[in-house]
Design a protein around this motif. Sequence first.
Motif, PDB file in Angstrom:
ATOM      1  N   UNK A 191       4.531   0.026  -5.036  1.00 52.40           N
ATOM      2  CA  UNK A 191       3.858   1.202  -4.823  1.00 52.40           C
ATOM      3  C   UNK A 191       2.838   0.783  -3.754  1.00 52.40           C
ATOM      4  N   UNK A 192       2.392  -0.381  -3.785  1.00 53.53           N
ATOM      5  CA  UNK A 192       1.589  -0.980  -2.983  1.00 53.53           C
ATOM      6  C   UNK A 192       1.933  -1.838  -1.602  1.00 53.53           C
ATOM      7  N   UNK A 193       3.203  -1.807  -1.598  1.00 55.08           N
ATOM      8  CA  UNK A 193       3.651  -2.815  -0.515  1.00 55.08           C
ATOM      9  C   UNK A 193       3.531  -2.090   1.078  1.00 55.08           C
ATOM     10  N   UNK A 194       3.661  -0.525   0.990  1.00 55.29           N
ATOM     11  CA  UNK A 194       3.541  -0.192   2.535  1.00 55.29           C
ATOM     12  C   UNK A 194       2.005  -0.392   2.892  1.00 55.29           C
ATOM     13  N   UNK A 195       1.072   0.002   1.882  1.00 55.23           N
ATOM     14  CA  UNK A 195      -0.208  -0.077   2.146  1.00 55.23           C
ATOM     15  C   UNK A 195      -0.650  -1.441   2.730  1.00 55.23           C
ATOM     16  N   UNK A 196      -0.231  -2.460   2.195  1.00 54.07           N
ATOM     17  CA  UNK A 196      -0.467  -4.043   2.467  1.00 54.07           C
ATOM     18  C   UNK A 196      -0.054  -4.211   3.909  1.00 54.07           C
ATOM     19  N   UNK A 197       1.150  -3.785   4.302  1.00 55.76           N
ATOM     20  CA  UNK A 197       1.778  -4.112   5.600  1.00 55.76           C
ATOM     21  C   UNK A 197       1.112  -3.032   6.737  1.00 55.76           C
ATOM     22  N   UNK A 198       0.620  -2.003   6.291  1.00 58.83           N
ATOM     23  CA  UNK A 198      -0.131  -1.215   7.332  1.00 58.83           C
ATOM     24  C   UNK A 198      -1.448  -1.727   7.660  1.00 58.83           C
ATOM     25  N   UNK A 199      -2.204  -2.389   6.562  1.00 62.29           N
ATOM     26  CA  UNK A 199      -3.473  -2.959   6.758  1.00 62.29           C
ATOM     27  C   UNK A 199      -3.062  -4.601   7.695  1.00 62.29           C
ATOM     28  N   UNK A 200      -2.192  -4.901   7.315  1.00 61.58           N
ATOM     29  CA  UNK A 200      -1.919  -6.364   7.884  1.00 61.58           C
ATOM     30  C   UNK A 200      -1.383  -5.955   9.325  1.00 61.58           C
TER      31      UNK A 200
END
Length: 760
Positions: free
Chosen positions: A214-223
Amino acid sequence: MSLAAVALRAPEPATKLLLVDDDAVDRMTCRRALTRHMSGEFELIEADTGEEGLRLVRTEKPHCILLDYKLPDLNGLEFLEQLSKAENGRLPPIVMLTGTDDATVAVEAMKRGARDYLVKQADQPGVELIPAVVRRVLREQDMMEEKLQLEDELRRAGERYRNIVEQIPVITYVMALDEFGTLLYISPQIRVLGYSADEWLVSPQRRLDQIHHADRIGFLQKLAASRADGADFSCEYRLLARSGFARWFRDNASIVRDESGKPLYLEGVMMDISENKRVEEELLAHSSRLEKLVAARTTELEQANERLRQELAERMQAQAHLDYIAYHDHLTGLPNRLLFCDRLEHAMSQANRREQFVALFLLDLDHFKQVNDSLGHSMGDVLLKDVAQRLKSCVRESDTVARLGGDEFAIVLEGLSHIDEAAGIAQKIVDTFAQPIGVDGHELLVSMSIGITIYPFDDDNIEDLMRDADTALYRAKDTGRNGYQFYQADMTTATMEHLSLRTELHHALAREEFVLHYQPVVNLRSGDICGVEALLRWRHPTRGLVSPGEFIPVLEQTGLIVPATEWTLRQGCREFAAVQALGVPSLHLAANIGVNVFNRRMRKPEFTRTLARILEETGVKPGNLTLEITESTLMEDTENARLTLGELKALGVHIAIDDFGVGYSSLSYLRRFPIDVLKIDREFIREIGVKPDATSLVRSIVEMGHTLAMTVVAEGVETAEQLRILRECGCDQMQGFLFSKPLPLDALRQLLKEGRRLSS
């Protein structure tokens, strides 16, 4: 033939040159060349043989050696080989001189440590090149030493940085600027998730795989945003532990750039915020319920407010718990390094205002690794908890005891008015750990090494004080462990006295300064003297009798305990034979002489042969000799002890366990050795009639000894009440000041002639 050193300049030149050449003309030619080109820069020392040259290397420590290949006693290669062995391969710059241009010799000389090779033939420029070559090899030597020093400093700086990074309570990492956030490095603190650092670095996408879906997309977007605009990276997300549970982390990273400003990689820190998230979620849930209750039932406002106050109290308690975890060791509950440093800084500030001292102790358990390896880490944890409690019991409430990690502890003693107070606490700790620790049915004897530094005497900041205490700690370990050392910048008066004592002990045996005193051993049933114990004393020519507690530890440290023990055995047997020859009636029974046999002497393989020779020389029967051995001697090397004791029993001597009760005190281990006599330690005797359980303990020891067919002797009996209780317990024999203190030989003879007995 030996040549004296030839000085070519004023006193104390900067550089010493050693010229080794058997040809006087060649030496003169070389000397002149050096004088022409290097006048005033050096002192020239000459030798005409290889052996003389080797001697001058040892005594003069030259900075450079000019070595002729052909010498009357050995050639240049042999010289190099012997010098390399003598100096452990650490050679000064050496220039090989030869009369022939032999490339094979030159190569071999360079292999063995020579820096250069010159031909000194008349048609060769070799001699005139010597000054230039000397300057060059000395410069090379200086550059080499400077390079080694810089490399050592760089290595130590790297180790300090790595240790600091790996001890902070967060996870640090280095991440590539790719689309997956590939990890290049991650610190060992990743173990909080049940993984090692290597496991996380084995796959480029390992961290991405461990992020909660559930947190993976947000991590990739911020990266991706950080990569696009070159901004710092910040994100909160959940990571899956090996157990399957998820933990929340706050991830903050900064971009590292090269000199041109080009982004290279990200350096980041991940902090575990799981507990904060849990508290926040609970508070949100509780707040939501409270809002609904207030809106729906205004009549229950007071009850709702009370529940709110309770929830706020829980939040404060949870925050207090977080604060406690952040500043305390999870295993022992002691302050951790962060809190310890804060307490130390506060103590230093208070000391400045009140003009007092602060003592900083660094403590290390001796041989703790052996406990972990033999009994397991869980047993090691139990031991560390017990150690923490013992340390706290040795200091005041106002002092701080902390665990810095592993088996390393630290103590801050504040408000001291005298340095002796710190020494007293240190000795109290050492004495406390002399008592065994019970861990899951095991009796463990552990000791503590302590390094001590004093503020403001030694240093005025925390970092330097910690370094000073660590230095003192290592010195305590080097001097035998199980003790303490104060930090000393230079050699102190006490150290000089200790060195003087060691020197004087080296001469004490040759000068016949050692004497023996004898303490009678009395049969508690008949009252008769049934033996004596020989005790080593040192009659110093100026100080008189020196306390055994002062000089016997030095004998053990220096290895002099081996000849001292042999002297004690021989002199004791010789004097005992003389007493027996008097035909004193009180010695009609088999009288024994107990000789303290120290650990180092027992481990010598020729001990039994030496003892047999002493008995034969003095005429003492083996059955009249009892050797006293400590419990620790048996347990340090049980197999060797069993073999040695078997040899002694075959010889016919008796074996006694000295100071029983201060070590392992186990019936099971006693049965493994051929013991004849059990001597109860004086500490137990001192407590009978004072502590309620002391008498029961002594009675148990007596019964245990009798069960194993041993004679039981009580040491240190000083009062009539102790004597009465020992007789009631069935103890066989006693010795102590109640009957007689240790006596010189003449006084012992007089006592035996008088026929003195112990009254009933």
